[in-house]
Design a protein around this motif. Structure first.
Motif, PDB file in Angstrom:
ATOM      1  N   THR A  58      45.567 -15.385  25.597  1.00  0.00           N
ATOM      2  CA  THR A  58      46.046 -16.530  26.520  1.00  0.00           C
ATOM      3  C   THR A  58      46.490 -17.842  25.282  1.00  0.00           C
ATOM      4  O   THR A  58      45.995 -18.004  24.156  1.00  0.00           O
ATOM      5  CB  THR A  58      44.944 -17.340  27.258  1.00  0.00           C
ATOM      6  OG1 THR A  58      43.796 -17.870  26.396  1.00  0.00           O
ATOM      7  CG2 THR A  58      44.351 -16.324  28.218  1.00  0.00           C
ATOM      8  N   TYR A  59      47.371 -18.495  25.805  1.00  0.00           N
ATOM      9  CA  TYR A  59      48.000 -19.621  25.157  1.00  0.00           C
ATOM     10  C   TYR A  59      48.595 -20.666  26.129  1.00  0.00           C
ATOM     11  O   TYR A  59      49.342 -20.224  27.029  1.00  0.00           O
ATOM     12  CB  TYR A  59      49.257 -19.099  23.977  1.00  0.00           C
ATOM     13  CG  TYR A  59      49.622 -19.969  23.230  1.00  0.00           C
ATOM     14  CD1 TYR A  59      50.903 -20.409  23.394  1.00  0.00           C
ATOM     15  CD2 TYR A  59      48.900 -20.390  21.995  1.00  0.00           C
ATOM     16  CE1 TYR A  59      51.475 -21.532  22.873  1.00  0.00           C
ATOM     17  CE2 TYR A  59      49.591 -21.443  21.400  1.00  0.00           C
ATOM     18  CZ  TYR A  59      50.702 -21.764  21.689  1.00  0.00           C
ATOM     19  OH  TYR A  59      51.350 -23.148  20.836  1.00  0.00           O
ATOM     20  N   ASN A  60      48.288 -21.733  25.599  1.00  0.00           N
ATOM     21  CA  ASN A  60      48.629 -22.908  26.546  1.00  0.00           C
ATOM     22  C   ASN A  60      49.418 -23.741  25.832  1.00  0.00           C
ATOM     23  O   ASN A  60      49.430 -23.976  24.333  1.00  0.00           O
ATOM     24  CB  ASN A  60      47.295 -23.929  26.921  1.00  0.00           C
ATOM     25  CG  ASN A  60      46.512 -23.067  27.935  1.00  0.00           C
ATOM     26  OD1 ASN A  60      46.820 -21.975  28.471  1.00  0.00           O
ATOM     27  ND2 ASN A  60      45.216 -23.614  28.553  1.00  0.00           N
ATOM     28  N   ALA A  61      50.231 -24.492  26.498  1.00  0.00           N
ATOM     29  CA  ALA A  61      50.989 -25.638  25.970  1.00  0.00           C
ATOM     30  C   ALA A  61      50.333 -26.662  25.404  1.00  0.00           C
ATOM     31  O   ALA A  61      49.037 -26.805  26.116  1.00  0.00           O
ATOM     32  CB  ALA A  61      52.111 -26.118  26.935  1.00  0.00           C
ATOM     33  N   ASP A  62      50.632 -27.414  24.472  1.00  0.00           N
ATOM     34  CA  ASP A  62      49.848 -28.588  24.422  1.00  0.00           C
ATOM     35  C   ASP A  62      49.549 -29.646  25.225  1.00  0.00           C
ATOM     36  O   ASP A  62      48.420 -30.249  25.088  1.00  0.00           O
ATOM     37  CB  ASP A  62      50.578 -29.292  22.789  1.00  0.00           C
ATOM     38  CG  ASP A  62      50.248 -28.306  21.578  1.00  0.00           C
ATOM     39  OD1 ASP A  62      50.986 -28.773  20.471  1.00  0.00           O
ATOM     40  OD2 ASP A  62      49.705 -27.383  21.327  1.00  0.00           O
ATOM     41  N   SER A  63      50.629 -29.839  25.862  1.00  0.00           N
ATOM     42  CA  SER A  63      50.390 -30.914  26.947  1.00  0.00           C
ATOM     43  C   SER A  63      49.341 -30.371  28.074  1.00  0.00           C
ATOM     44  O   SER A  63      48.912 -31.296  28.709  1.00  0.00           O
ATOM     45  CB  SER A  63      51.750 -30.903  27.726  1.00  0.00           C
ATOM     46  OG  SER A  63      52.278 -29.660  28.355  1.00  0.00           O
ATOM     47  N   VAL A  64      48.855 -29.148  28.045  1.00  0.00           N
ATOM     48  CA  VAL A  64      47.750 -28.950  29.095  1.00  0.00           C
ATOM     49  C   VAL A  64      46.545 -28.371  28.594  1.00  0.00           C
ATOM     50  O   VAL A  64      45.686 -27.957  29.354  1.00  0.00           O
ATOM     51  CB  VAL A  64      48.458 -27.632  30.190  1.00  0.00           C
ATOM     52  CG1 VAL A  64      49.733 -28.507  30.773  1.00  0.00           C
ATOM     53  CG2 VAL A  64      48.664 -26.691  29.545  1.00  0.00           C
ATOM     54  N   LYS A  65      46.479 -28.265  27.370  1.00  0.00           N
ATOM     55  CA  LYS A  65      45.468 -27.911  26.540  1.00  0.00           C
ATOM     56  C   LYS A  65      43.959 -28.537  26.844  1.00  0.00           C
ATOM     57  O   LYS A  65      44.218 -29.906  26.750  1.00  0.00           O
ATOM     58  CB  LYS A  65      45.650 -27.786  25.110  1.00  0.00           C
ATOM     59  CG  LYS A  65      46.320 -26.569  24.452  1.00  0.00           C
ATOM     60  CD  LYS A  65      46.549 -26.482  23.226  1.00  0.00           C
ATOM     61  CE  LYS A  65      47.012 -25.293  22.602  1.00  0.00           C
ATOM     62  NZ  LYS A  65      47.448 -25.383  20.956  1.00  0.00           N
ATOM     63  N   GLY A  66      43.020 -27.867  27.264  1.00  0.00           N
ATOM     64  CA  GLY A  66      41.776 -28.632  27.430  1.00  0.00           C
ATOM     65  C   GLY A  66      41.668 -29.186  29.036  1.00  0.00           C
ATOM     66  O   GLY A  66      40.886 -29.579  29.668  1.00  0.00           O
ATOM     67  N   ARG A  67      42.833 -28.890  29.697  1.00  0.00           N
ATOM     68  CA  ARG A  67      42.875 -29.114  31.303  1.00  0.00           C
ATOM     69  C   ARG A  67      43.227 -27.922  32.061  1.00  0.00           C
ATOM     70  O   ARG A  67      42.636 -27.829  32.995  1.00  0.00           O
ATOM     71  CB  ARG A  67      43.814 -30.431  31.428  1.00  0.00           C
ATOM     72  CG  ARG A  67      43.652 -31.535  30.874  1.00  0.00           C
ATOM     73  CD  ARG A  67      44.450 -32.474  31.214  1.00  0.00           C
ATOM     74  NE  ARG A  67      45.903 -32.349  30.852  1.00  0.00           N
ATOM     75  CZ  ARG A  67      46.961 -32.285  31.787  1.00  0.00           C
ATOM     76  NH1 ARG A  67      46.646 -32.517  33.122  1.00  0.00           N
ATOM     77  NH2 ARG A  67      48.340 -32.116  31.353  1.00  0.00           N
ATOM     78  N   PHE A  68      44.151 -27.103  31.707  1.00  0.00           N
ATOM     79  CA  PHE A  68      44.748 -26.132  32.428  1.00  0.00           C
ATOM     80  C   PHE A  68      44.020 -24.718  31.725  1.00  0.00           C
ATOM     81  O   PHE A  68      43.823 -24.563  30.792  1.00  0.00           O
ATOM     82  CB  PHE A  68      46.110 -25.743  32.435  1.00  0.00           C
ATOM     83  CG  PHE A  68      46.747 -26.794  33.254  1.00  0.00           C
ATOM     84  CD1 PHE A  68      46.111 -28.050  33.586  1.00  0.00           C
ATOM     85  CD2 PHE A  68      48.314 -26.605  33.538  1.00  0.00           C
ATOM     86  CE1 PHE A  68      46.875 -29.102  34.447  1.00  0.00           C
ATOM     87  CE2 PHE A  68      48.886 -27.539  34.140  1.00  0.00           C
ATOM     88  CZ  PHE A  68      48.123 -28.826  34.539  1.00  0.00           C
ATOM     89  N   THR A  69      43.722 -23.624  32.614  1.00  0.00           N
ATOM     90  CA  THR A  69      43.126 -22.470  32.225  1.00  0.00           C
ATOM     91  C   THR A  69      43.942 -21.175  33.043  1.00  0.00           C
ATOM     92  O   THR A  69      43.899 -21.337  33.999  1.00  0.00           O
ATOM     93  CB  THR A  69      41.623 -22.322  32.520  1.00  0.00           C
ATOM     94  OG1 THR A  69      40.961 -23.307  31.886  1.00  0.00           O
ATOM     95  CG2 THR A  69      41.062 -20.947  32.090  1.00  0.00           C
ATOM     96  N   ILE A  70      44.510 -20.570  32.297  1.00  0.00           N
ATOM     97  CA  ILE A  70      45.035 -19.293  32.897  1.00  0.00           C
ATOM     98  C   ILE A  70      44.238 -18.029  32.810  1.00  0.00           C
ATOM     99  O   ILE A  70      43.333 -17.940  32.058  1.00  0.00           O
ATOM    100  CB  ILE A  70      46.450 -19.123  32.143  1.00  0.00           C
ATOM    101  CG1 ILE A  70      47.100 -17.769  32.914  1.00  0.00           C
ATOM    102  CG2 ILE A  70      46.137 -18.583  30.652  1.00  0.00           C
ATOM    103  CD1 ILE A  70      48.687 -17.635  32.469  1.00  0.00           C
TER     104      ILE A  70
END
Length: 123
Positions: A58-70
């Motif tokens: 998985t990989y998240n955009a920096d703007s959502v890291k720590g808040r969003f989970t796929i």
């Protein structure tokens, strides 16, 4: 062909949570990478998160890291986006996308797209 249908969007206050779902039909997406993107009014499409076919990558955009989970459930042919600590700047139409290859952050790499679901975060 793969059809994708997003659901779970809505209006939420800042600090709240939403869980988006993306249900695939037409064929199994078990071997597909899945991604979430968003587009705010007047802005370009922005990468949010992506997940590999097994769910282990998985990989998240920096703007959502720590808040969003796929996450994904291949038995249900469904991908999820759990969104916590929402901010007004998260307001956008959220799109689910699929590609029969490894996950990437580029919207142009994805072959199939859903119709989108609106997320509005009030301050």
């Amino acid at each position: 062909q793969v059809q994708l249908v997003e659901s779970g969007g809505g209006l939420v206050q800042a600090g709240g949570s939403l869980r988006l779902s993306c249900a695939a039909s037409g064929r199994t997406v078990r071997n597909y990478a899945m991604g979430w993107f968003r587009q705010a009014p007047g802005k370009e499409t922005e990468f949010v998160a992506t997940i590999g076919w097994s769910g282990g990558s998985t990989y998240n955009a920096d703007s959502v890291k720590g808040r969003f989970t796929i996450s994904r459930d291949n038995a249900k042919n469904t991908v999820y986006l759990q969104m916590n600590s929402l901010k007004p700047e998260d307001t956008a139409v959220y799109y689910c996308a699929a590609r029969p290859d490894h996950p990437t952050v580029w919207a142009s790499d994805y072959d199939y797209w859903g119709q989108g679901t609106q997320v509005t975060v009030s301050s």
